[in-house]
Design an enzyme around this catalytic site. Structure first.
Site, PDB file in Angstrom:
ATOM      1  N   LYS A 198       0.948  -1.095  -0.266  1.00 27.97           N
ATOM      2  CA  LYS A 198       0.069  -0.040  -0.092  1.00 27.97           C
ATOM      3  C   LYS A 198       1.059   1.095  -0.020  1.00 27.97           C
ATOM      4  O   LYS A 198       2.151   1.340  -0.078  1.00 27.97           O
ATOM      5  CB  LYS A 198      -1.072   0.104   1.126  1.00 27.97           C
ATOM      6  CG  LYS A 198      -2.040  -1.149   0.885  1.00 27.97           C
ATOM      7  CD  LYS A 198      -3.197  -0.899   0.028  1.00 27.97           C
ATOM      8  CE  LYS A 198      -3.768  -2.315  -0.525  1.00 27.97           C
ATOM      9  NZ  LYS A 198      -4.162  -3.333   0.455  1.00 27.97           N
TER      10      LYS A 198
HETATM   11  C1  LIG Z   1      -5.517  -4.189   0.757  1.00 26.43           C
HETATM   12  C2  LIG Z   1      -7.167  -4.182   0.585  1.00 26.43           C
HETATM   13  C3  LIG Z   1      -7.660  -4.409   1.741  1.00 26.43           C
HETATM   14  C4  LIG Z   1      -7.075  -5.244   2.964  1.00 26.43           C
HETATM   15  O1  LIG Z   1      -6.165  -4.865   3.448  1.00 26.43           O
HETATM   16  P1  LIG Z   1      -5.047  -5.777   4.377  1.00 26.43           P
HETATM   17  O2  LIG Z   1      -4.441  -4.808   5.277  1.00 26.43           O
HETATM   18  O3  LIG Z   1      -4.144  -6.183   3.394  1.00 26.43           O
HETATM   19  O4  LIG Z   1      -5.735  -6.708   4.921  1.00 26.43           O
HETATM   20  C5  LIG Z   1      -9.144  -4.437   1.664  1.00 26.43           C
HETATM   21  N1  LIG Z   1      -9.669  -3.798   0.681  1.00 26.43           N
HETATM   22  C6  LIG Z   1      -8.926  -3.281  -0.406  1.00 26.43           C
HETATM   23  C7  LIG Z   1      -9.691  -2.557  -1.396  1.00 26.43           C
HETATM   24  C8  LIG Z   1      -7.429  -3.342  -0.364  1.00 26.43           C
HETATM   25  O5  LIG Z   1      -6.816  -2.965  -1.554  1.00 26.43           O
END
Ligand SMILES: *Cc1c(COP(=O)(O)O)cnc(C)c1O
Length: 381
Positions: A192
């Site tokens: 992210k």
């Molecule tokens: C990455 C992501 C998540 C989940 O986040 P994590 O921290 O990886 O569990 C949820 N929704 C979207 C749209 C994402 O891209």
């Protein structure tokens, strides 16, 4: 000679992360609580503003799970979810034994289509059903149609769970993403915009809700000297070591957003004269996107047959990672039996769309390699 791999989105440390981790070691706060956890939460609260409260959790997925619980979702309930998204938006609906109802996207932001959303809720209402919550996502860091979605949600009095996992640092009309839902969700996974290696957060409007989220995230311990539980608990709190990484990353968040936006400008320039390739862009007047992943749509009818797979393979041959857009949930084997409202928008985006290397740490040399692939493929010199 093997060229080094260029990834779609890599972690990009700022420099002070290890100082915060060292503090955690020096004070022996090696636990899912401690000064970095509360420090990271204050940093986030100060950053997103709007008088919101933030609880740091072990992942964005955990935040969605607890968010649905806080919104009262129970087994047998129906929860509306944007179909075009990562599976983590929808999986927690199944954790709770509830039923997802998937909704198509619109073409402006690729997110939840307000018109289809309205039609779907109206249709469910006609059949005597009322969805318990709406999960709306800011895909690739581009805010969904904030006002239009809020209008539909309020019309039927249904709360919004705002999945802002990809949109940390994005805003709409000057307000930060993560603050628009009745509950907001942030992610700090390794891919992210900023990362704690793995982590997430839930955003609430009251301190009472924040404390309730922390209660669920720490095994739902009642107030007693022994371990006493009257509700189901989870082990979802962020560790004080990971939160140290988060504190360091908060110092460079603004710069990371700027660098991703510069990558988007690079692609704007690269594709501006290539017929049949459109870079996904939103109008900068109201929308401020972090462009977590820059993405293109390729129309093979206008490119002499070059399609998204041709481009992906050309990148792969040069050790450059690219990836098709999220495959819509209503087309996924695990979710295809659930209701879907919409047409072919999400499906067509999936067929034509490709996510490109977008990380904030890409170098001029990386950009040159990317450019060469595109120039060779489209015979530009
Ligand atoms: C990455 C992501 C998540 C989940 O986040 P994590 O921290 O990886 O569990 C949820 N929704 C979207 C749209 C994402 O891209």
């Amino acid at each position: 000679m093997n060229k080094p791999k260029i990834f779609i989105s890599s972690p990009h440390m700022g420099g002070s992360e290890q100082k915060f981790i060292q503090e955690a070691f020096d004070t022996n706060w090696i636990a899912p609580l401690g000064p970095n956890v509360s420090g990271f939460e204050s940093d986030l609260e100060n950053y997103i503003q709007e008088k919101k409260f933030v609880a740091a959790l072990s992942s964005g997925t955990a935040a969605i799970h607890l968010g649905l619980i806080l919104l009262g979702v129970k087994a047998g309930d129906e929860v509306i979810c944007q179909s075009m998204t990562f599976s983590a938006s929808a999986n927690p609906i199944l954790y709770l034994g509830a039923t997802p109802v998937f909704i198509d996207s619109e073409l402006e932001t690729w997110n939840l289509c307000p018109k289809v959303l309205d039609e779907a809720i109206f249709d469910m209402q006609e059949k005597g059903r009322k969805p318990k919550a709406i999960i709306a996502v800011h895909l690739y860091g581009i805010p969904y149609q904030i006002e239009a979605i809020r209008l539909v949600a309020d019309k039927y009095n249904i709360p919004i769970l705002e999945d802002s996992a990809e949109a940390v640092g994005s805003s709409y009309k000057g307000k930060k993403c993560g603050t628009f839902g009745d509950i907001g969700v942030l992610s700090f996974n390794g891919n992210k915009i900023i990362t704690t290696s793995g982590g997430g957060a839930i955003v609430t409007s009251t301190n009472v809700l924040k404390q309730k989220a922390i209660f669920f995230a720490t095994q739902s311990r009642d107030d007693a000297p022994h371990y006493q539980h009257s509700e189901i608990g989870y082990n979802y709190r962020l560790s004080n070591v990971s939160a140290g990484i988060g504190r360091g990353q908060m110092e460079v968040l603004e710069s990371r957003v700027n660098l991703r936006r510069e990558m988007h400008h690079f692609y704007e320039d690269l594709f501006k004269d290539i017929n049949g390739v459109t870079l996904f862009t939103v109008d900068d007047k109201d929308y401020y996107a972090n462009y977590w992943l820059s993405s293109i749509l390729i129309d093979p009818k206008l490119t002499n047959g070059i399609d998204r797979e041709t481009v992906r393979l050309a990148f792969e041959a040069e050790n450059i990672e690219s990836r098709p857009l999220w495959k819509p949930m209503h087309l996924q084997p695990i979710f295809e039996k659930y209701p879907y409202y919409g047409n072919q928008v999400a499906e067509t985006l999936f067929e034509k769309g490709l996510c490109l290397p977008s990380g904030s740490s890409l170098s001029d040399e990386d950009r040159l390699r990317i450019k060469n692939v595109i120039y060779n493929l489209f015979a530009i010199n």
